[in-house]
Motif scaffolding. Structure first.
Motif, PDB file in Angstrom:
ATOM      1  N   VAL A 111       0.864  -1.181   0.000  1.00  0.00           N
ATOM      2  CA  VAL A 111       0.000   0.000   0.000  1.00  0.00           C
ATOM      3  C   VAL A 111       0.899   1.228   0.000  1.00  0.00           C
ATOM      4  O   VAL A 111       1.903   1.263   0.717  1.00  0.00           O
ATOM      5  CB  VAL A 111      -0.921   0.010   1.248  1.00  0.00           C
ATOM      6  N   VAL A 112       0.526   2.220  -0.805  1.00  0.00           N
ATOM      7  CA  VAL A 112       1.228   3.499  -0.807  1.00  0.00           C
ATOM      8  C   VAL A 112       0.175   4.585  -0.616  1.00  0.00           C
ATOM      9  O   VAL A 112      -0.812   4.650  -1.355  1.00  0.00           O
ATOM     10  CB  VAL A 112       2.001   3.743  -2.125  1.00  0.00           C
ATOM     11  N   LEU A 113       0.394   5.407   0.403  1.00  0.00           N
ATOM     12  CA  LEU A 113      -0.490   6.533   0.701  1.00  0.00           C
ATOM     13  C   LEU A 113       0.251   7.833   0.404  1.00  0.00           C
ATOM     14  O   LEU A 113       1.442   7.950   0.705  1.00  0.00           O
ATOM     15  CB  LEU A 113      -0.894   6.523   2.177  1.00  0.00           C
ATOM     16  N   GLU A 114      -0.451   8.802  -0.141  1.00  0.00           N
ATOM     17  CA  GLU A 114       0.142  10.109  -0.426  1.00  0.00           C
ATOM     18  C   GLU A 114      -0.506  11.165   0.465  1.00  0.00           C
ATOM     19  O   GLU A 114      -1.736  11.170   0.625  1.00  0.00           O
ATOM     20  CB  GLU A 114      -0.084  10.477  -1.890  1.00  0.00           C
ATOM     21  N   PHE A 115       0.320  12.021   1.044  1.00  0.00           N
ATOM     22  CA  PHE A 115      -0.134  13.138   1.872  1.00  0.00           C
ATOM     23  C   PHE A 115       0.521  14.422   1.358  1.00  0.00           C
ATOM     24  O   PHE A 115       1.584  14.365   0.727  1.00  0.00           O
ATOM     25  CB  PHE A 115       0.271  12.911   3.336  1.00  0.00           C
ATOM     26  N   PRO A 116      -0.055  15.576   1.669  1.00  0.00           N
ATOM     27  CA  PRO A 116       0.540  16.831   1.223  1.00  0.00           C
ATOM     28  C   PRO A 116       1.933  17.076   1.803  1.00  0.00           C
ATOM     29  O   PRO A 116       2.762  17.738   1.183  1.00  0.00           O
ATOM     30  CB  PRO A 116      -0.427  17.912   1.705  1.00  0.00           C
TER      31      PRO A 116
END
Length: 97
Positions: free
Chosen positions: A55-60
């Protein structure tokens, strides 16, 4: 600068892990997080890493990523994940635009 949470999950209780998958998306919203990868097929190109569920999550930014991970909103899902799977998780900053 964007930040990414990269996760390799080895699931031990698939039935209960499905509940984790249902809880997590709502916990991301207040932190502007989104899924970039969510358990698709993974293929090792080099080395001896045999990933489980990736899983790869992106945040600002990394502050929002860390705030999500330690939040009360994510806590119930996190506890469920920790009870149903073994996880390797890292936080990495992206490149400057």
């Amino acid at each position: 600068m964007k930040a990414y949470v990269i996760v390799d999950v080895s699931i031990h209780d698939a039935t209960r892990y499905e509940d984790y998958k249902k809880l997590t998306p709502a916990s991301l919203l207040p932190f502007e997080g989104k899924f970039v990868v969510r358990g698709g097929n993974a293929e090792t190109l080099e080395g001896d890493w045999t990933p489980g569920r990736v899983v790869v999550l992106e945040f600002p930014n990394k502050e929002k990523a860390k705030a999500w991970w330690s939040s009360e909103l994510y806590a119930p899902a996190k506890a469920l994940r920790q009870a149903t799977a073994t996880t390797q998780m890292i936080l990495v900053e992206g490149v400057a635009p």
